[in-house]
Design a protein around this motif. Sequence first.
Motif, PDB file in Angstrom:
ATOM      1  N   CYS A 110      -2.738 -49.848 -22.908  1.00  0.00           N
ATOM      2  CA  CYS A 110      -3.398 -49.401 -24.135  1.00  0.00           C
ATOM      3  C   CYS A 110      -2.416 -49.192 -25.285  1.00  0.00           C
ATOM      4  N   PHE A 111      -1.113 -49.222 -25.015  1.00  0.00           N
ATOM      5  CA  PHE A 111      -0.131 -48.970 -26.074  1.00  0.00           C
ATOM      6  C   PHE A 111      -0.317 -49.867 -27.290  1.00  0.00           C
ATOM      7  N   PRO A 112      -0.500 -51.195 -27.115  1.00  0.00           N
ATOM      8  CA  PRO A 112      -0.661 -52.044 -28.303  1.00  0.00           C
ATOM      9  C   PRO A 112      -1.881 -51.670 -29.151  1.00  0.00           C
ATOM     10  N   ALA A 113      -2.997 -51.328 -28.518  1.00  0.00           N
ATOM     11  CA  ALA A 113      -4.192 -50.955 -29.276  1.00  0.00           C
ATOM     12  C   ALA A 113      -3.980 -49.629 -30.006  1.00  0.00           C
ATOM     13  N   VAL A 114      -3.411 -48.652 -29.335  1.00  0.00           N
ATOM     14  CA  VAL A 114      -3.138 -47.361 -29.971  1.00  0.00           C
ATOM     15  C   VAL A 114      -2.183 -47.566 -31.147  1.00  0.00           C
ATOM     16  N   ASP A 115      -1.114 -48.323 -30.939  1.00  0.00           N
ATOM     17  CA  ASP A 115      -0.162 -48.605 -32.018  1.00  0.00           C
ATOM     18  C   ASP A 115      -0.841 -49.294 -33.190  1.00  0.00           C
ATOM     19  N   TYR A 116      -1.697 -50.267 -32.892  1.00  0.00           N
ATOM     20  CA  TYR A 116      -2.383 -51.020 -33.941  1.00  0.00           C
ATOM     21  C   TYR A 116      -3.188 -50.072 -34.839  1.00  0.00           C
ATOM     22  N   PHE A 117      -3.983 -49.203 -34.229  1.00  0.00           N
ATOM     23  CA  PHE A 117      -4.850 -48.323 -35.024  1.00  0.00           C
ATOM     24  C   PHE A 117      -4.068 -47.191 -35.685  1.00  0.00           C
ATOM     25  N   GLU A 118      -3.022 -46.705 -35.041  1.00  0.00           N
ATOM     26  CA  GLU A 118      -2.169 -45.711 -35.713  1.00  0.00           C
ATOM     27  C   GLU A 118      -1.528 -46.325 -36.947  1.00  0.00           C
ATOM     28  N   ASN A 119      -0.998 -47.541 -36.824  1.00  0.00           N
ATOM     29  CA  ASN A 119      -0.327 -48.197 -37.949  1.00  0.00           C
ATOM     30  C   ASN A 119      -1.290 -48.607 -39.054  1.00  0.00           C
ATOM     31  N   SER A 120      -2.533 -48.927 -38.693  1.00  0.00           N
ATOM     32  CA  SER A 120      -3.508 -49.353 -39.707  1.00  0.00           C
ATOM     33  C   SER A 120      -4.133 -48.165 -40.436  1.00  0.00           C
ATOM     34  N   GLY A 121      -4.057 -46.987 -39.831  1.00  0.00           N
ATOM     35  CA  GLY A 121      -4.682 -45.812 -40.425  1.00  0.00           C
ATOM     36  C   GLY A 121      -6.173 -45.709 -40.147  1.00  0.00           C
ATOM     37  N   LEU A 122      -6.714 -46.620 -39.352  1.00  0.00           N
ATOM     38  CA  LEU A 122      -8.133 -46.588 -39.022  1.00  0.00           C
ATOM     39  C   LEU A 122      -8.383 -45.483 -37.989  1.00  0.00           C
ATOM     40  N   PRO A 123      -9.350 -44.603 -38.248  1.00  0.00           N
ATOM     41  CA  PRO A 123      -9.642 -43.558 -37.263  1.00  0.00           C
ATOM     42  C   PRO A 123     -10.036 -44.172 -35.914  1.00  0.00           C
ATOM     43  N   PHE A 124      -9.590 -43.540 -34.835  1.00  0.00           N
ATOM     44  CA  PHE A 124      -9.938 -44.025 -33.508  1.00  0.00           C
ATOM     45  C   PHE A 124     -10.031 -42.865 -32.539  1.00  0.00           C
ATOM     46  N   VAL A 125     -10.766 -43.107 -31.460  1.00  0.00           N
ATOM     47  CA  VAL A 125     -10.807 -42.170 -30.344  1.00  0.00           C
ATOM     48  C   VAL A 125     -10.288 -42.917 -29.127  1.00  0.00           C
ATOM     49  N   VAL A 126      -9.684 -42.191 -28.224  1.00  0.00           N
ATOM     50  CA  VAL A 126      -9.227 -42.743 -26.963  1.00  0.00           C
ATOM     51  C   VAL A 126     -10.254 -42.333 -25.913  1.00  0.00           C
ATOM     52  N   ALA A 127     -10.842 -43.336 -25.252  1.00  0.00           N
ATOM     53  CA  ALA A 127     -11.867 -43.088 -24.242  1.00  0.00           C
ATOM     54  C   ALA A 127     -11.327 -43.495 -22.875  1.00  0.00           C
ATOM     55  N   LEU A 128     -11.123 -42.521 -22.017  1.00  0.00           N
ATOM     56  CA  LEU A 128     -10.589 -42.767 -20.679  1.00  0.00           C
ATOM     57  C   LEU A 128     -11.729 -43.239 -19.786  1.00  0.00           C
TER      58      LEU A 128
END
Length: 195
Positions: free
Chosen positions: A123-141
């Motif tokens: 999941c690191f690439p997806a988390v990095d992508y959204f952190e860098n883009s500034g788009l709000p996101f939730v992490v769903a386990l």
Amino acid sequence: MDFASSNDPGSSGRSTTSAKIVVAGGFGVGKTTFVGAVSEINPLRTEAVMTSASAGIDDLTHTGDKTTTTVAMDFGRITLDQDLILYLFGTPGQDRFWFMWDDLVRGAIGAVVLVDTRRLADCFPAVDYFENSGLPFVVALNGFEGHQPYQPDEVREALQIGPDTPIITTDARHRSDAKSALITLVEHALMARLR
């Protein structure tokens, strides 16, 4: 990040708002399942049969029964509270398809990043992508076989995600869990707009 509004003549002049949501994550974490479970329409899927060409590239260690993979996107729709329609766009998980993410994310209000905690690094690439883009996101386990080996706080620490990003547990196979994740994301995206 925009919510779109329109007047629906069939709803006594009520205004309907729509929003685009992205469902992202690593290979085989349940994105297609999530979109399919919650969509009120037959979801559009761009699944292709996995062939021997992906041997050694796609890790099937934890997804042994997987025979197809998303090669473009998944698409679904869910209506929340009669006046909010969410359009869901599921991303492909393999890195060879990441070139499509910018197009899939354009216009979205936020993203659900599905995580298989047995393969947290995926999941690191997806988390990095959204952190860098500034788009709000939730992490769903996503609990596979009803199993959640780690608590949200443990995952937050491992991913080094700040306290403002919601981390929730879900089961992508169940409509109620997927819907709850989407509601959490919409609330989070609205709060982010107010900051």
